[in-house]
Design a protein around this motif. Sequence first.
Motif, PDB file in Angstrom:
ATOM      1  N   TYR A 264      -4.159   4.977   8.143  1.00 50.89           N
ATOM      2  CA  TYR A 264      -2.991   4.815   7.268  1.00 50.89           C
ATOM      3  C   TYR A 264      -2.537   3.355   7.311  1.00 50.89           C
ATOM      4  O   TYR A 264      -2.794   2.655   8.294  1.00 50.89           O
ATOM      5  CB  TYR A 264      -1.871   5.748   7.719  1.00 50.89           C
TER       6      TYR A 264
ATOM      7  N   ASN B  69       0.110   1.758   8.016  1.00 50.06           N
ATOM      8  CA  ASN B  69       0.850   1.219   9.158  1.00 50.06           C
ATOM      9  C   ASN B  69       0.001   1.116  10.430  1.00 50.06           C
ATOM     10  O   ASN B  69       0.477   0.668  11.458  1.00 50.06           O
ATOM     11  CB  ASN B  69       2.115   2.038   9.429  1.00 50.06           C
ATOM     12  N   GLN B  70      -1.256   1.549  10.340  1.00 48.13           N
ATOM     13  CA  GLN B  70      -2.128   1.404  11.513  1.00 48.13           C
ATOM     14  C   GLN B  70      -3.008   0.156  11.410  1.00 48.13           C
ATOM     15  O   GLN B  70      -3.839  -0.091  12.266  1.00 48.13           O
ATOM     16  CB  GLN B  70      -3.009   2.654  11.663  1.00 48.13           C
TER      17      GLN B  70
ATOM     18  N   LEU C  24       0.861  -1.181   0.000  1.00 48.54           N
ATOM     19  CA  LEU C  24       0.000   0.000   0.000  1.00 48.54           C
ATOM     20  C   LEU C  24       0.895   1.228   0.000  1.00 48.54           C
ATOM     21  O   LEU C  24       2.017   1.178   0.486  1.00 48.54           O
ATOM     22  CB  LEU C  24      -0.891  -0.012   1.244  1.00 48.54           C
TER      23      LEU C  24
ATOM     24  N   LYS D  54      -0.417   7.485   2.006  1.00 46.30           N
ATOM     25  CA  LYS D  54      -1.832   7.740   1.714  1.00 46.30           C
ATOM     26  C   LYS D  54      -2.721   6.916   2.642  1.00 46.30           C
ATOM     27  O   LYS D  54      -2.349   5.812   3.043  1.00 46.30           O
ATOM     28  CB  LYS D  54      -2.149   7.361   0.263  1.00 46.30           C
TER      29      LYS D  54
ATOM     30  N   ASN E  95     -10.074   6.085   6.753  1.00 48.52           N
ATOM     31  CA  ASN E  95      -9.150   7.201   6.977  1.00 48.52           C
ATOM     32  C   ASN E  95      -7.899   6.806   7.751  1.00 48.52           C
ATOM     33  O   ASN E  95      -7.123   7.665   8.151  1.00 48.52           O
ATOM     34  CB  ASN E  95      -9.879   8.335   7.689  1.00 48.52           C
TER      35      ASN E  95
ATOM     36  N   ALA F 246       2.492   4.176   1.382  1.00 51.98           N
ATOM     37  CA  ALA F 246       2.675   4.489   2.794  1.00 51.98           C
ATOM     38  C   ALA F 246       2.232   5.908   3.138  1.00 51.98           C
ATOM     39  O   ALA F 246       1.916   6.207   4.276  1.00 51.98           O
ATOM     40  CB  ALA F 246       4.135   4.285   3.185  1.00 51.98           C
TER      41      ALA F 246
END
Lengths: 230, 257, 233
Positions: free
Chosen positions: B140, B142-143, B95, B99, B138, B97
Amino acid sequence: MQFFVDNLLAIISVAPVTILLAVTAMVIGATIGLGCAIIQIYKLPFINRLVSLYLAVIRGTPVLILMFLAYYGIPQILFSLAQSTSLNISVNAVPPIFFAIIALSLDRSVYLTQAIRSAIQSIPNGQLEACYSVGMTTFQAYKRVIIPQALVIAIPNVSNLFLGAVKESSLASIVSVVEMMNMSNIQAVNSYRYTEIFIIVSLLYWGICLGFEFIFSAIERRLMKGKMTV
Amino acid sequence: MSNPMLQLRDIHKAFGTQHVLKGINLTVEKGEVVVILGPSGSGKTTLLRTVNFLEKADRGSITANQFTVECLDAKKQDVLMLRRKTAMVFQNYNLFANKTILENVMEGLIIVKKIKKKIAEKKGLEVLDKVGLADKANAYPNQLSGGQQQRAGIARAILLNPDVILFDEPTSALDPELVGEVLTTIKKIAQTGVTMVVVTHEVSFAKEVANRIVFMADGNIVEQGPPEKLLVNPEKERTKQFLSRITSEKGSTDFSN
Amino acid sequence: MDQIIDLTFMGSAFPRIIEAIPTTLVLLCLSMLLGLVLGFILTVMKVKGNKAMVLLASTYISFMRGTPPIVQLFLIYYGSPNLLSYFGMNVDRWDKMIFAFIAFGLGNAAYLSEAMRSAYLSVPSLQLEAAQSVGMTDIQAFRRIILPQTLVVAVPNLTNSTVIVLKNTSLAFTIGMVDLVGQARMVSSAAFGAKNLEVYLIAALVYFVLCIFIEQFSQFLENYFKRKMGQLR
């Protein structure tokens, strides 16, 4: 050609002064830096804050200003002291290189603090614990185990900082120390051939930097190799 | 062979002296789900990457929905065109990173298909809902957990509405307990009639979702056929070996809902 | 002479010295701008160029990193009029600012290109593949995916470079520019050179505060970019 050789030789003749400035600044800077790094690592109350302030102020001040402050400021302070205490202190006999070294050392100490701190912190805690387990004191542990290991890790940084010191030593020319830059100025003013002279001196600095870079990386490779075989 | 969506002809690829693909011919019909199985190093991932021109094949041609590219003299425009007819789901999700999840799935629509942002946003939210990530729009990358990231990767691919979606080992980077959610998502997509080529290790998943299984080894297609035939009664010795090893290891996730 | 530092004098000298802040800042901005443009070109040469271009860029960077800024400044200030007169250009009338920012910009470009290159290399190539797989052109991929991620990584290095360039601009007085140092020297000589300590303390303070501003601003920028990437909430 003769012109080129003459000037090259004249500038090279004061290269030892440039190297002396750089080396002394690094040695004194590393001594201050080691102290600051240890204070920061152990977060000694109050002094830690003073050290942070010291580092921030010196980092935020151009070496040139440090140079002026040392060169003009120290004699001025001593002069006032002498007047108010009627002691007989005079700095007239002190050669300017002394002030240049003070300024360069202060500047280097900031970056060396960072380099030393990050190198020490990169040594795994287990190393220190191992030292304690065989009964060493903290001081012994640092001296015999931590610092020798940290030195190897710090080499690339120290190499960069040393090259920085070589370049910064050119500022000593402004407080009338006759090192490579000042000698070039003298030659340039005498011959009116500024362009050629400054090309010569820039090539010299470049050569010195490349040379030391080579030496440092050779040292690093050597030490790393030793580490691998052990 | 009425309506081939993807056609690979004589694909060769070598890395240095290593011949990874030795002349692959493969046709995928519209709406077909083809699963490529094979031991690691068999060239299956490389094959998939050549289709999207992430690796450039040394020889051969690729046709996607009647658009043919000769690999050797592919022009930049041809490559771009081919990539726009296909979409890829990566092993490591990949993905963007910088956005959010919604921006990730919208990116292709806005930039490549030049769709208005409002519409793209609506479509993006729809597709995120489909893969069960509406509440993460909404966030990211890495979350998110790996499984969530991979579902977003799948959403990004299907929203482009490509002729073929390529899945490159979509579950092999995931923790075992997250594999199920991703496979469920892929299965759901497969049922909508999208043409898919999936490289995977999950034999039981292949059995369930594939119309056809292609078995590859050493850069060649060894044999291919419907799952009930190939998995139960393979013809070639190499296939039998591979399957017996897989089933004895019991490494594959059971996928029977 | 009852006090070592003459605070009254410092109070009166302060407003006169800070008059030169705009000069220093303009010099800083122009040097950074030239450094960024040239640094970008050098980075592209090193990352995408052929062997000759890589060699050219590497030599340039090595030279600029191997010579003191003051030597570079003198080379440009004394050397370039000589060089340009061969091409029939007369640059004697040019403002000293021009020579100064060209010299600092040329040197700065070398450091900036190193920072940019390492930041660029730190973005995984998989990100480019992902962009290509959704059908972006190389330019679209660079602008929308690679560049934003590169910026986050590059901010701390760019800040360092800005601080270094700010400090280097203090050399501009050596070619007769009236920047902060030049102004401090004028104020000092108006006091017959007896107040050197005071004027340079003021100059040091101003540089220190400017550095803090730059660092604060960059912290803000970094947080902003990180928030944009969801690394901060």
